[in-house]
Write a protein that holds these residues in place. Sequence first.
Motif, short mmCIF file in Angstrom:
data_model
loop_
_atom_site.label_atom_id
_atom_site.label_comp_id
_atom_site.label_asym_id
_atom_site.label_seq_id
_atom_site.Cartn_x
_atom_site.Cartn_y
_atom_site.Cartn_z
N SER A 261 -0.29 9.90 0.56
CA SER A 261 -0.63 9.25 -0.72
C SER A 261 -0.36 10.17 -1.90
O SER A 261 -0.07 9.69 -3.00
CB SER A 261 -2.09 8.79 -0.72
OG SER A 261 -2.97 9.90 -0.83
N THR A 262 -0.42 11.48 -1.69
CA THR A 262 -0.13 12.41 -2.79
C THR A 262 1.34 12.40 -3.16
O THR A 262 1.71 12.88 -4.23
CB THR A 262 -0.55 13.85 -2.43
OG1 THR A 262 0.28 14.35 -1.38
CG2 THR A 262 -2.02 13.93 -2.03
N GLU A 263 2.17 11.83 -2.29
CA GLU A 263 3.62 11.79 -2.52
C GLU A 263 4.13 10.37 -2.80
O GLU A 263 5.33 10.13 -2.75
CB GLU A 263 4.35 12.34 -1.30
CG GLU A 263 3.99 13.78 -0.95
CD GLU A 263 4.70 14.24 0.31
OE1 GLU A 263 5.71 14.95 0.19
OE2 GLU A 263 4.24 13.85 1.40
N MET A 264 3.23 9.45 -3.11
CA MET A 264 3.63 8.05 -3.27
C MET A 264 4.84 7.83 -4.17
O MET A 264 5.70 7.01 -3.84
CB MET A 264 2.45 7.20 -3.76
CG MET A 264 1.40 6.96 -2.70
SD MET A 264 1.98 6.03 -1.27
CE MET A 264 1.48 4.39 -1.73
N PRO A 265 4.98 8.55 -5.29
CA PRO A 265 6.16 8.29 -6.13
C PRO A 265 7.49 8.66 -5.47
O PRO A 265 8.54 8.19 -5.90
CB PRO A 265 5.92 9.17 -7.36
CG PRO A 265 4.45 9.45 -7.37
CD PRO A 265 4.04 9.48 -5.94
N THR A 266 7.45 9.49 -4.41
CA THR A 266 8.70 9.98 -3.84
C THR A 266 8.95 9.53 -2.40
O THR A 266 10.00 9.86 -1.85
CB THR A 266 8.75 11.52 -3.88
OG1 THR A 266 7.69 12.05 -3.07
CG2 THR A 266 8.64 12.03 -5.30
N ILE A 267 8.02 8.80 -1.80
CA ILE A 267 8.25 8.36 -0.42
C ILE A 267 8.82 6.94 -0.42
O ILE A 267 8.63 6.19 -1.38
CB ILE A 267 6.97 8.44 0.44
CG1 ILE A 267 5.86 7.52 -0.07
CG2 ILE A 267 6.49 9.88 0.55
CD1 ILE A 267 4.62 7.50 0.80
N PRO A 268 9.53 6.55 0.64
CA PRO A 268 10.09 5.21 0.71
C PRO A 268 9.00 4.14 0.60
O PRO A 268 7.88 4.32 1.08
CB PRO A 268 10.77 5.17 2.07
CG PRO A 268 11.04 6.60 2.41
CD PRO A 268 9.91 7.37 1.80
N GLU A 269 9.35 3.02 0.00
CA GLU A 269 8.37 1.95 -0.26
C GLU A 269 7.73 1.43 1.02
O GLU A 269 6.54 1.15 1.05
CB GLU A 269 9.03 0.80 -1.03
CG GLU A 269 8.12 -0.38 -1.28
CD GLU A 269 6.77 -0.05 -1.92
OE1 GLU A 269 5.75 -0.66 -1.54
OE2 GLU A 269 6.73 0.85 -2.79
N ASP A 270 8.51 1.28 2.10
CA ASP A 270 7.92 0.74 3.32
C ASP A 270 6.91 1.71 3.93
O ASP A 270 5.91 1.29 4.53
CB ASP A 270 8.98 0.31 4.33
CG ASP A 270 9.92 1.42 4.75
OD1 ASP A 270 10.00 2.45 4.06
OD2 ASP A 270 10.60 1.26 5.79
N VAL A 271 7.11 3.00 3.75
CA VAL A 271 6.11 3.99 4.18
C VAL A 271 4.89 3.89 3.28
O VAL A 271 3.75 3.86 3.75
CB VAL A 271 6.69 5.41 4.16
CG1 VAL A 271 5.60 6.45 4.48
CG2 VAL A 271 7.86 5.54 5.15
N GLY A 272 5.13 3.79 1.97
CA GLY A 272 4.02 3.64 1.02
C GLY A 272 3.18 2.40 1.28
O GLY A 272 1.95 2.44 1.15
N ALA A 273 3.82 1.32 1.69
CA ALA A 273 3.08 0.09 1.99
C ALA A 273 2.14 0.29 3.18
O ALA A 273 1.00 -0.20 3.18
CB ALA A 273 4.04 -1.06 2.26
N GLU A 274 2.58 1.03 4.18
CA GLU A 274 1.72 1.32 5.33
C GLU A 274 0.57 2.24 4.94
O GLU A 274 -0.55 2.08 5.42
CB GLU A 274 2.53 1.94 6.47
CG GLU A 274 3.53 1.00 7.11
CD GLU A 274 2.89 -0.19 7.81
OE1 GLU A 274 1.71 -0.11 8.21
OE2 GLU A 274 3.57 -1.22 7.94
N VAL A 275 0.84 3.19 4.07
CA VAL A 275 -0.21 4.10 3.59
C VAL A 275 -1.28 3.29 2.85
O VAL A 275 -2.48 3.44 3.10
CB VAL A 275 0.37 5.22 2.70
CG1 VAL A 275 -0.73 6.01 2.01
CG2 VAL A 275 1.26 6.14 3.54
#
Length: 195
Positions: free
Chosen positions: A109-123
């Motif tokens: 979650s600390t990297e949300m601006p830089t991780i892929p959206e589908d990974v962010g959605a799972e987070v």
Amino acid sequence: MGSELSPKAAEIAACARSLIALRGYNGFSYADIADAVGITKASIHHHFPSKAELVRRVVVDYRAEAAAGLAALASQVPDPADRLHAWTRFWQDCLRERTLPFCICAMLSTEMPTIPEDVGAEVRGHFDDLSQWLAATLADGARTGRFTLHATPAAEAFGFMAAIHGAMISARAYGDAAVFTSISQGLLDRLATRH
């Protein structure tokens, strides 16, 4: 949960999970996994064509494990205060024994601006799952007189979740799992209804 992984793919995913907890998404590469697992980067690409696919799979499996653990606590520990104690004790033990030194979704979650959206959605999905479980546990505790809440169960759940993740950060900063224990116990003490 996704399809069953082959033994080698499971080993790759387990290595990635450890690296995520330690360094986050942007802090490791397939070269790090290849060195740790003893295979080539091309072999990793055979199992997981992209880093995003690998990390998404790790988070999907992590969410499934966490959801199963929370459901087990909800069904096996009837007292809501004992349930929250058991959940914080799980993290206390993980930090002390270094079996899972950090929640991987909190790290990601600390990297949300830089991780892929589908990974962010799972987070985000993990945070939703956890906050809903916490809200239900807190509401149960308020209903049974075990907790005194100062806001809605949902608002209290967000605050509790943020404080627990902050306790993980503090424990990491000080290199001392006892910091987490002190903070989490204080949170539990503040919730407890005094008779």
